[in-house]
Motif scaffolding. Sequence first.
Motif, mmCIF file in Angstrom:
data_model
loop_
_atom_site.group_PDB
_atom_site.id
_atom_site.type_symbol
_atom_site.label_atom_id
_atom_site.label_comp_id
_atom_site.label_asym_id
_atom_site.label_seq_id
_atom_site.Cartn_x
_atom_site.Cartn_y
_atom_site.Cartn_z
ATOM 1 N N SER A 170 47.143 31.065 43.641
ATOM 2 C CA SER A 170 46.965 31.462 42.246
ATOM 3 C C SER A 170 46.303 32.814 42.127
ATOM 4 O O SER A 170 45.586 33.257 43.029
ATOM 5 C CB SER A 170 46.110 30.412 41.515
ATOM 6 N N LEU A 171 46.570 33.463 40.997
ATOM 7 C CA LEU A 171 45.831 34.653 40.586
ATOM 8 C C LEU A 171 44.971 34.219 39.408
ATOM 9 O O LEU A 171 45.503 33.893 38.354
ATOM 10 C CB LEU A 171 46.770 35.785 40.172
ATOM 11 N N ASN A 179 37.684 24.799 46.829
ATOM 12 C CA ASN A 179 39.149 24.776 46.786
ATOM 13 C C ASN A 179 39.698 25.993 46.054
ATOM 14 O O ASN A 179 40.723 26.560 46.443
ATOM 15 C CB ASN A 179 39.643 23.495 46.106
ATOM 16 N N SER A 180 39.022 26.396 44.982
ATOM 17 C CA SER A 180 39.451 27.581 44.226
ATOM 18 C C SER A 180 39.380 28.829 45.099
ATOM 19 O O SER A 180 40.274 29.675 45.060
ATOM 20 C CB SER A 180 38.570 27.770 42.986
ATOM 21 N N MET A 181 38.327 28.950 45.902
ATOM 22 C CA MET A 181 38.194 30.110 46.777
ATOM 23 C C MET A 181 39.250 30.110 47.877
ATOM 24 O O MET A 181 39.754 31.165 48.267
ATOM 25 C CB MET A 181 36.793 30.157 47.382
ATOM 26 N N LEU A 182 39.596 28.921 48.359
ATOM 27 C CA LEU A 182 40.631 28.823 49.396
ATOM 28 C C LEU A 182 42.007 29.189 48.844
ATOM 29 O O LEU A 182 42.839 29.766 49.560
ATOM 30 C CB LEU A 182 40.673 27.403 49.964
ATOM 31 N N ALA A 183 42.244 28.862 47.568
ATOM 32 C CA ALA A 183 43.578 29.063 46.982
ATOM 33 C C ALA A 183 43.768 30.439 46.359
ATOM 34 O O ALA A 183 44.901 30.905 46.223
ATOM 35 C CB ALA A 183 43.842 27.992 45.920
ATOM 36 N N VAL A 184 42.672 31.100 45.980
ATOM 37 C CA VAL A 184 42.797 32.355 45.253
ATOM 38 C C VAL A 184 43.532 33.404 46.086
ATOM 39 O O VAL A 184 43.262 33.596 47.262
ATOM 40 C CB VAL A 184 41.404 32.879 44.823
ATOM 41 N N ARG A 191 38.448 43.438 43.100
ATOM 42 C CA ARG A 191 36.995 43.555 43.254
ATOM 43 C C ARG A 191 36.277 42.731 42.188
ATOM 44 O O ARG A 191 35.288 42.047 42.475
ATOM 45 C CB ARG A 191 36.562 45.021 43.151
ATOM 46 N N TYR A 192 36.773 42.813 40.952
ATOM 47 C CA TYR A 192 36.169 42.025 39.887
ATOM 48 C C TYR A 192 36.313 40.533 40.169
ATOM 49 O O TYR A 192 35.397 39.745 39.920
ATOM 50 C CB TYR A 192 36.821 42.359 38.540
ATOM 51 N N GLN A 193 37.463 40.146 40.704
ATOM 52 C CA GLN A 193 37.671 38.722 40.966
ATOM 53 C C GLN A 193 36.779 38.236 42.101
ATOM 54 O O GLN A 193 36.293 37.102 42.076
ATOM 55 C CB GLN A 193 39.137 38.453 41.295
ATOM 56 N N ILE A 194 36.565 39.082 43.104
ATOM 57 C CA ILE A 194 35.626 38.729 44.177
ATOM 58 C C ILE A 194 34.240 38.496 43.594
ATOM 59 O O ILE A 194 33.548 37.530 43.945
ATOM 60 C CB ILE A 194 35.589 39.842 45.247
ATOM 61 N N MET A 195 33.834 39.382 42.684
ATOM 62 C CA MET A 195 32.543 39.230 42.024
ATOM 63 C C MET A 195 32.477 37.906 41.269
ATOM 64 O O MET A 195 31.479 37.177 41.356
ATOM 65 C CB MET A 195 32.323 40.401 41.054
#
Length: 242
Positions: free
Chosen positions: A186-187, A177-182, A206-210
Amino acid sequence: MSDTVQTISLLNLMLVFIPVFLVVGILWKWSLAPGNAAYALGRMLVQLLLIGYFLMYIFEAENSLIVIAVLVVMVTVSSWIALGTVKTRRTTLYRQALVAILVGGGIVLFIVTQGVLQLDPWYLPQYMVPLAGMVFANSMNAVSLAAERMNAELARQMNFHQARNIAMHAAMIPIINSMLAVGLVSLPGMMTGQILSGISPLVAARYQIMVMCMIFAGGGLSTALFLEMSRKQFTMFMEKDT
Protein backbone atom coordinates in the motif's frame (compact mmCIF):
# COMPACT_ATOMS: atom_id res chain seq x y z
CA MET A 1 5.43 17.70 -11.93
CA SER A 2 2.19 19.60 -11.43
CA ASP A 3 2.03 21.70 -8.27
CA THR A 4 -1.76 22.00 -8.19
CA VAL A 5 -4.42 19.60 -6.99
CA GLN A 6 -7.21 18.67 -9.38
CA THR A 7 -10.51 19.94 -8.01
CA ILE A 8 -13.31 17.37 -7.83
CA SER A 9 -16.67 18.78 -8.84
CA LEU A 10 -19.73 17.70 -6.87
CA LEU A 11 -21.17 16.09 -10.01
CA ASN A 12 -18.04 14.00 -10.52
CA LEU A 13 -17.91 13.15 -6.83
CA MET A 14 -21.38 11.64 -7.09
CA LEU A 15 -20.05 9.00 -9.49
CA VAL A 16 -18.11 7.29 -6.70
CA PHE A 17 -21.43 6.53 -4.97
CA ILE A 18 -22.49 4.21 -7.80
CA PRO A 19 -20.40 1.25 -6.52
CA VAL A 20 -21.24 2.30 -2.95
CA PHE A 21 -24.97 1.93 -3.65
CA LEU A 22 -24.28 -1.42 -5.33
CA VAL A 23 -22.71 -2.69 -2.10
CA VAL A 24 -25.62 -1.35 -0.04
CA GLY A 25 -27.97 -3.14 -2.45
CA ILE A 26 -26.08 -6.41 -1.95
CA LEU A 27 -26.30 -5.99 1.83
CA TRP A 28 -30.04 -5.41 1.54
CA LYS A 29 -30.50 -8.41 -0.77
CA TRP A 30 -28.57 -10.66 1.59
CA SER A 31 -30.33 -9.27 4.69
CA LEU A 32 -27.08 -8.00 6.22
CA ALA A 33 -28.30 -4.84 7.95
CA PRO A 34 -27.97 -2.30 5.13
CA GLY A 35 -29.31 0.32 7.53
CA ASN A 36 -26.04 0.33 9.45
CA ALA A 37 -24.05 0.87 6.26
CA ALA A 38 -26.41 3.63 5.12
CA TYR A 39 -26.15 5.30 8.52
CA ALA A 40 -22.35 5.08 8.43
CA LEU A 41 -22.26 6.60 4.93
CA GLY A 42 -24.57 9.44 5.92
CA ARG A 43 -22.63 10.14 9.08
CA MET A 44 -19.36 10.07 7.15
CA LEU A 45 -20.66 12.66 4.70
CA VAL A 46 -21.89 15.01 7.42
CA GLN A 47 -18.76 14.64 9.55
CA LEU A 48 -16.33 15.24 6.69
CA LEU A 49 -18.25 18.24 5.35
CA LEU A 50 -18.45 19.78 8.82
CA ILE A 51 -14.78 19.14 9.59
CA GLY A 52 -13.88 20.64 6.22
CA TYR A 53 -15.57 23.93 7.14
CA PHE A 54 -14.19 23.78 10.67
CA LEU A 55 -10.62 23.25 9.45
CA MET A 56 -10.96 26.16 7.05
CA TYR A 57 -11.85 28.36 10.02
CA ILE A 58 -8.92 27.06 12.09
CA PHE A 59 -6.42 27.47 9.26
CA GLU A 60 -7.54 31.01 8.52
CA ALA A 61 -7.64 32.05 12.19
CA GLU A 62 -4.11 30.80 12.97
CA ASN A 63 -4.80 31.18 16.69
CA SER A 64 -2.69 29.16 19.13
CA LEU A 65 -5.50 28.96 21.70
CA ILE A 66 -7.86 27.41 19.15
CA VAL A 67 -5.23 24.84 18.18
CA ILE A 68 -4.58 23.98 21.84
CA ALA A 69 -8.33 23.61 22.41
CA VAL A 70 -8.55 21.22 19.44
CA LEU A 71 -5.66 19.14 20.83
CA VAL A 72 -7.32 18.98 24.25
CA VAL A 73 -10.56 17.73 22.68
CA MET A 74 -8.63 15.13 20.66
CA VAL A 75 -6.87 13.72 23.71
CA THR A 76 -9.96 13.80 25.92
CA VAL A 77 -12.22 12.07 23.42
CA SER A 78 -9.63 9.55 22.22
CA SER A 79 -8.91 8.47 25.81
CA TRP A 80 -12.61 7.76 26.40
CA ILE A 81 -13.05 5.92 23.10
CA ALA A 82 -9.93 3.84 23.73
CA LEU A 83 -11.61 2.20 26.72
CA GLY A 84 -14.67 1.15 24.75
CA THR A 85 -13.26 -2.38 24.71
CA VAL A 86 -13.45 -2.52 28.53
CA LYS A 87 -16.60 -0.51 29.21
CA THR A 88 -17.09 -1.92 32.71
CA ARG A 89 -13.62 -0.58 33.67
CA ARG A 90 -13.92 2.70 31.77
CA THR A 91 -14.28 5.20 34.59
CA THR A 92 -11.57 3.55 36.68
CA LEU A 93 -9.02 3.42 33.86
CA TYR A 94 -9.84 6.74 32.18
CA ARG A 95 -7.22 8.81 33.99
CA GLN A 96 -4.50 6.32 33.09
CA ALA A 97 -5.56 6.28 29.44
CA LEU A 98 -5.71 10.08 29.32
CA VAL A 99 -2.23 10.54 30.77
CA ALA A 100 -0.76 7.75 28.65
CA ILE A 101 -2.10 9.13 25.36
CA LEU A 102 -1.28 12.72 26.31
CA VAL A 103 2.30 11.97 27.35
CA GLY A 104 3.11 9.22 24.85
CA GLY A 105 1.53 10.91 21.87
CA GLY A 106 2.47 14.40 23.04
CA ILE A 107 6.19 13.64 23.25
CA VAL A 108 6.22 12.27 19.72
CA LEU A 109 4.10 15.15 18.37
CA PHE A 110 6.44 17.69 19.96
CA ILE A 111 9.56 16.08 18.45
CA VAL A 112 7.96 15.87 15.00
CA THR A 113 6.50 19.38 14.87
CA GLN A 114 9.26 21.28 16.68
CA GLY A 115 12.29 19.16 15.80
CA VAL A 116 11.71 17.48 12.46
CA LEU A 117 9.46 20.07 10.81
CA GLN A 118 10.41 23.08 12.97
CA LEU A 119 7.02 24.71 12.51
CA ASP A 120 6.88 28.50 12.49
CA PRO A 121 4.75 29.46 14.30
CA TRP A 122 4.97 26.40 16.53
CA TYR A 123 1.21 25.75 16.33
CA LEU A 124 0.89 26.09 12.51
CA PRO A 125 -2.62 24.58 12.15
CA GLN A 126 -2.14 23.10 8.66
CA TYR A 127 0.48 20.74 10.13
CA MET A 128 -0.28 20.56 13.84
CA VAL A 129 -3.94 19.50 13.63
CA PRO A 130 -3.59 16.68 11.03
CA LEU A 131 -0.42 15.30 12.64
CA ALA A 132 -1.97 15.43 16.11
CA GLY A 133 -4.99 13.57 14.74
CA MET A 134 -2.74 10.84 13.36
CA VAL A 135 -0.67 10.32 16.48
CA PHE A 136 -3.53 10.50 18.99
CA ALA A 137 -5.81 8.28 16.91
CA ASN A 138 -3.16 5.59 16.60
CA SER A 139 -2.28 5.87 20.28
CA MET A 140 -5.98 5.47 21.02
CA ASN A 141 -6.22 2.31 18.92
CA ALA A 142 -3.11 0.81 20.50
CA VAL A 143 -4.31 1.51 24.04
CA SER A 144 -7.73 0.11 23.16
CA LEU A 145 -6.27 -3.17 21.91
CA ALA A 146 -3.97 -3.40 24.93
CA ALA A 147 -6.79 -2.78 27.41
CA GLU A 148 -8.99 -5.45 25.85
CA ARG A 149 -6.23 -8.04 25.73
CA MET A 150 -5.00 -7.21 29.23
CA ASN A 151 -8.50 -7.64 30.60
CA ALA A 152 -8.96 -10.94 28.77
CA GLU A 153 -5.62 -12.42 29.86
CA LEU A 154 -6.12 -11.50 33.50
CA ALA A 155 -9.57 -13.08 33.36
CA ARG A 156 -7.76 -16.30 32.39
CA GLN A 157 -5.70 -16.02 35.61
CA MET A 158 -2.55 -14.95 33.77
CA ASN A 159 -0.06 -13.13 35.98
CA PHE A 160 0.40 -9.39 35.41
CA HIS A 161 3.78 -9.49 33.66
CA GLN A 162 2.72 -12.17 31.17
CA ALA A 163 -0.60 -10.41 30.51
CA ARG A 164 1.18 -7.08 30.06
CA ASN A 165 3.60 -8.52 27.50
CA ILE A 166 0.80 -10.22 25.57
CA ALA A 167 -1.25 -7.00 25.60
CA MET A 168 1.70 -4.92 24.40
CA HIS A 169 2.39 -7.40 21.60
CA ALA A 170 -1.26 -7.40 20.50
CA ALA A 171 -1.40 -3.59 20.48
CA MET A 172 1.66 -3.31 18.26
CA ILE A 173 0.63 -5.90 15.65
CA PRO A 174 -1.42 -3.51 13.42
CA ILE A 175 1.32 -0.87 13.51
CA ILE A 176 4.10 -3.33 12.71
CA ASN A 177 2.03 -4.90 9.91
CA SER A 178 1.51 -1.43 8.43
CA MET A 179 5.26 -0.81 8.42
CA LEU A 180 5.90 -4.18 6.77
CA ALA A 181 3.32 -3.50 4.05
CA VAL A 182 4.02 0.16 3.32
CA GLY A 183 5.52 0.67 -0.12
CA LEU A 184 4.96 -2.96 -1.13
CA VAL A 185 1.26 -3.53 -0.52
CA SER A 186 0.00 0.00 0.00
CA LEU A 187 0.80 3.67 -0.37
CA PRO A 188 -0.49 5.31 2.83
CA GLY A 189 -2.88 8.23 2.84
CA MET A 190 -0.38 11.03 3.43
CA MET A 191 2.01 9.84 0.73
CA THR A 192 -0.80 9.28 -1.75
CA GLY A 193 -2.27 12.70 -1.03
CA GLN A 194 1.06 14.45 -1.50
CA ILE A 195 1.79 12.62 -4.76
CA LEU A 196 -1.68 13.53 -6.07
CA SER A 197 -1.01 17.14 -5.12
CA GLY A 198 2.11 17.16 -7.29
CA ILE A 199 4.85 16.77 -4.67
CA SER A 200 7.89 14.69 -5.64
CA PRO A 201 7.53 11.03 -4.59
CA LEU A 202 10.95 11.28 -2.90
CA VAL A 203 9.76 14.14 -0.70
CA ALA A 204 6.47 12.33 -0.05
CA ALA A 205 8.44 9.24 1.00
CA ARG A 206 10.33 11.26 3.62
CA TYR A 207 7.08 12.56 5.07
CA GLN A 208 5.66 9.06 5.16
CA ILE A 209 8.75 7.75 6.96
CA MET A 210 8.22 10.49 9.53
CA VAL A 211 4.56 9.53 9.90
CA MET A 212 5.25 5.80 10.25
CA CYS A 213 7.86 6.44 12.94
CA MET A 214 5.47 8.84 14.65
CA ILE A 215 2.68 6.26 14.67
CA PHE A 216 4.95 3.47 15.90
CA ALA A 217 6.50 5.53 18.68
CA GLY A 218 3.27 7.21 19.77
CA GLY A 219 1.38 3.94 19.93
CA GLY A 220 4.20 2.09 21.67
CA LEU A 221 4.89 4.76 24.29
CA SER A 222 1.20 5.33 25.05
CA THR A 223 0.54 1.61 25.40
CA ALA A 224 3.53 0.97 27.63
CA LEU A 225 2.62 3.91 29.86
CA PHE A 226 -1.01 2.82 30.05
CA LEU A 227 -0.18 -0.76 31.00
CA GLU A 228 2.33 0.24 33.67
CA MET A 229 0.16 3.00 35.12
CA SER A 230 -2.85 0.64 35.24
CA ARG A 231 -1.05 -2.14 37.10
CA LYS A 232 -2.84 -1.43 40.38
CA GLN A 233 -6.26 -1.14 38.74
CA PHE A 234 -5.91 -4.32 36.69
CA THR A 235 -4.57 -6.23 39.70
CA MET A 236 -7.53 -5.00 41.74
CA PHE A 237 -9.93 -6.16 39.01
CA MET A 238 -8.29 -9.59 38.98
CA GLU A 239 -8.61 -9.94 42.75
CA LYS A 240 -12.29 -8.90 42.66
CA ASP A 241 -13.09 -11.33 39.85
CA THR A 242 -11.50 -14.22 41.77
